[in-house]
Design an enzyme around this catalytic site. Structure first.
Site, PDB file in Angstrom:
ATOM      1  N   TYR A  18      53.574 102.149  44.119  1.00  0.00           N
ATOM      2  CA  TYR A  18      53.658 100.715  43.787  1.00  0.00           C
ATOM      3  C   TYR A  18      52.377  99.967  44.175  1.00  0.00           C
ATOM      4  O   TYR A  18      52.012  98.965  43.556  1.00  0.00           O
ATOM      5  CB  TYR A  18      54.893 100.103  44.447  1.00  0.00           C
ATOM      6  CG  TYR A  18      55.422  98.887  43.712  1.00  0.00           C
ATOM      7  CD1 TYR A  18      55.845  98.976  42.388  1.00  0.00           C
ATOM      8  CD2 TYR A  18      55.488  97.642  44.334  1.00  0.00           C
ATOM      9  CE1 TYR A  18      56.318  97.860  41.713  1.00  0.00           C
ATOM     10  CE2 TYR A  18      55.963  96.526  43.674  1.00  0.00           C
ATOM     11  CZ  TYR A  18      56.380  96.644  42.366  1.00  0.00           C
ATOM     12  OH  TYR A  18      56.843  95.540  41.692  1.00  0.00           O
ATOM     13  N   LYS A  69      53.374  91.267  44.706  1.00  0.00           N
ATOM     14  CA  LYS A  69      54.758  90.778  44.853  1.00  0.00           C
ATOM     15  C   LYS A  69      54.942  90.081  46.211  1.00  0.00           C
ATOM     16  O   LYS A  69      55.744  89.151  46.329  1.00  0.00           O
ATOM     17  CB  LYS A  69      55.766  91.916  44.704  1.00  0.00           C
ATOM     18  CG  LYS A  69      55.865  92.493  43.294  1.00  0.00           C
ATOM     19  CD  LYS A  69      56.335  91.497  42.272  1.00  0.00           C
ATOM     20  CE  LYS A  69      56.698  92.150  40.952  1.00  0.00           C
ATOM     21  NZ  LYS A  69      56.870  91.183  39.857  1.00  0.00           N
TER      22      LYS A  69
HETATM   23  P1  NAD Z   1      58.749  94.566  30.946  1.00  0.00           P
HETATM   24  O1  NAD Z   1      57.582  95.453  30.650  1.00  0.00           O
HETATM   25  O2  NAD Z   1      59.828  94.507  29.963  1.00  0.00           O
HETATM   26  O3  NAD Z   1      58.254  93.090  31.268  1.00  0.00           O
HETATM   27  C1  NAD Z   1      56.994  92.787  31.841  1.00  0.00           C
HETATM   28  C2  NAD Z   1      56.507  91.574  31.091  1.00  0.00           C
HETATM   29  O4  NAD Z   1      55.285  91.069  31.657  1.00  0.00           O
HETATM   30  C3  NAD Z   1      56.204  91.905  29.617  1.00  0.00           C
HETATM   31  O5  NAD Z   1      56.969  91.076  28.792  1.00  0.00           O
HETATM   32  C4  NAD Z   1      54.726  91.567  29.474  1.00  0.00           C
HETATM   33  O6  NAD Z   1      54.399  91.026  28.208  1.00  0.00           O
HETATM   34  C5  NAD Z   1      54.583  90.513  30.563  1.00  0.00           C
HETATM   35  N1  NAD Z   1      53.177  90.268  30.878  1.00  0.00           N
HETATM   36  C6  NAD Z   1      52.300  91.103  31.510  1.00  0.00           C
HETATM   37  N2  NAD Z   1      51.083  90.526  31.547  1.00  0.00           N
HETATM   38  C7  NAD Z   1      51.200  89.312  30.931  1.00  0.00           C
HETATM   39  C8  NAD Z   1      50.301  88.269  30.636  1.00  0.00           C
HETATM   40  N3  NAD Z   1      48.993  88.348  30.974  1.00  0.00           N
HETATM   41  N4  NAD Z   1      50.767  87.160  29.985  1.00  0.00           N
HETATM   42  C9  NAD Z   1      52.064  87.071  29.610  1.00  0.00           C
HETATM   43  N5  NAD Z   1      52.968  88.041  29.866  1.00  0.00           N
HETATM   44  C10 NAD Z   1      52.539  89.148  30.508  1.00  0.00           C
HETATM   45  O7  NAD Z   1      59.304  95.076  32.360  1.00  0.00           O
HETATM   46  P2  NAD Z   1      60.386  94.474  33.367  1.00  0.00           P
HETATM   47  O8  NAD Z   1      60.675  95.607  34.278  1.00  0.00           O
HETATM   48  O9  NAD Z   1      61.492  93.827  32.635  1.00  0.00           O
HETATM   49  O10 NAD Z   1      59.541  93.429  34.191  1.00  0.00           O
HETATM   50  C11 NAD Z   1      59.939  92.072  34.373  1.00  0.00           C
HETATM   51  C12 NAD Z   1      59.704  91.664  35.821  1.00  0.00           C
HETATM   52  O11 NAD Z   1      60.622  92.372  36.648  1.00  0.00           O
HETATM   53  C13 NAD Z   1      58.309  91.998  36.347  1.00  0.00           C
HETATM   54  O12 NAD Z   1      57.875  90.949  37.197  1.00  0.00           O
HETATM   55  C14 NAD Z   1      58.565  93.244  37.172  1.00  0.00           C
HETATM   56  O13 NAD Z   1      57.594  93.429  38.176  1.00  0.00           O
HETATM   57  C15 NAD Z   1      59.912  92.885  37.750  1.00  0.00           C
HETATM   58  N6  NAD Z   1      60.666  94.002  38.327  1.00  0.00           N
HETATM   59  C16 NAD Z   1      60.894  95.134  37.594  1.00  0.00           C
HETATM   60  C17 NAD Z   1      61.577  96.184  38.175  1.00  0.00           C
HETATM   61  C18 NAD Z   1      61.818  97.452  37.409  1.00  0.00           C
HETATM   62  O14 NAD Z   1      62.099  98.479  38.040  1.00  0.00           O
HETATM   63  N7  NAD Z   1      61.745  97.447  36.081  1.00  0.00           N
HETATM   64  C19 NAD Z   1      62.058  96.088  39.505  1.00  0.00           C
HETATM   65  C20 NAD Z   1      61.818  94.936  40.213  1.00  0.00           C
HETATM   66  C21 NAD Z   1      61.113  93.877  39.622  1.00  0.00           C
END
Ligand code: NAD
Length: 262
Positions: free
Chosen positions: A152, A159
């Protein structure tokens, strides 16, 4: 029962049907609300496909949160007020995630911090002028903010800043009657997660070690998100709420006897 009738949400972070933000979008609409989805240019065709004919989505708007003018223009294009903002954005260059943190370049560090952390400040600042009274903002975070998770790396640093920003922003937003919170989700297979080295192993370990003995789903995380967005959470702000099958409370994982015999 959460009722979002006549409530509008601006949602950042839908990239595919697996996105956590998509699950949040669907629950907001199920509860009677409407949404505006802001997407990154590279996902335009997917977004058009995904949202085609979905009732409750008012508009889809392109915006790269790394750029001040794009966020400013997005808020200028919005007509009317909004009640909820979802910040579900995370990004660190793949090159940085592949290397031990000590080799992180200044450029990669800045990129991850601007997109994954600072963008929440930027969005909150512009949102202030279009929020209805008692609005709610949420962001998505992960356990790597407070503990070391293999692979990570730089995302954990970003984060940590994000969670601190939630606390700082809660004071500013609170003075205007608005709330802001973070949902710390357990690992879920999404596009963003596919860039984390060793992600499948992390999922297996967490499902094995967590009190609920399973990984969480997009729906689990979305349900807590809409609770925080709703008036049911009217007294909660500045918090990071875990939705991780309870993994974060584990000191030492179970089945130590198996470790001794291996
Ligand atoms: P995802 O890939 O579906 O979403 C990530 C989003 O970030 C995408 O829609 C992407 O377009 C957007 N993004 C990245 N750079 C960008 C920019 N410059 N401008 C605009 N948008 C931008 O994946 P996800 O897992 O649904 O992620 C959503 C959130 O959840 C993130 O913050 C991620 O860190 C967090 N999260 C995910 C997990 C997991 O295991 N999937 C766990 C904890 C937290």
């Amino acid at each position: 029962m959460i009722d979002f009738t006549a409530k509008r949400a601006l949602i950042f972070g839908v990239a595919s049907e697996d996105s956590i933000a998509w699950a949040i979008n669907n629950l907001i609409i199920q509860a009677g609300g409407t949404t505006i989805l802001s997407y990154q240019k590279r996902f335009k065709s997917r977004l058009l496909q995904l949202t085609n004919g979905v009732e409750g989505i008012e508009a889809i708007e392109e915006c790269d949160v790394a750029f001040e003018d794009q966020v400013k223009d997005l808020f200028n294009r919005l007509s009317g007020k909004i009640d909820m903002v979802v910040h579900a954005i995370g990004y660190a260059p793949a090159t940085a995630l592949m290397k031990p943190i000590i080799f992180t370049t200044e450029e990669d560090f800045n990129t991850a911090m601007v997109i994954s952390s600072y963008s929440l400040t930027r969005i909150s600042r512009h949102a202030m002028r279009v929020l209805n009274p008692k609005s709610s903002i949420i962001t998505l975070t992960y356990l790597g903010a407070t503990g070391v998770v293999p692979g990570y790396r730089l995302m954990g640093v970003a984060k940590a800043a994000l969670e601190s920003l939630v606390r700082e922003l809660s004071v500013v937003l609170g003075a205007a009657g608005h709330r802001i919170n973070a949902v710390s989700s357990g690992p879920i297979r999404t596009l963003a997660a596919s860039h984390i080295p060793g992600f499948d192993d992390i999922m297996d370990f967490m499902a094995h070690s967590a009190p609920l003995k399973r990984n969480v789903t997009q729906d689990d995380t979305a349900k807590a998100s809409i609770f925080l967005l709703s008036d049911m959470a009217s007294g909660i702000t500045g918090q990071t709420i875990f939705v991780d099958s309870g993994y974060n409370i584990v000191g030492v994982p179970p089945d130590l006897d198996k470790l001794k015999s291996s």
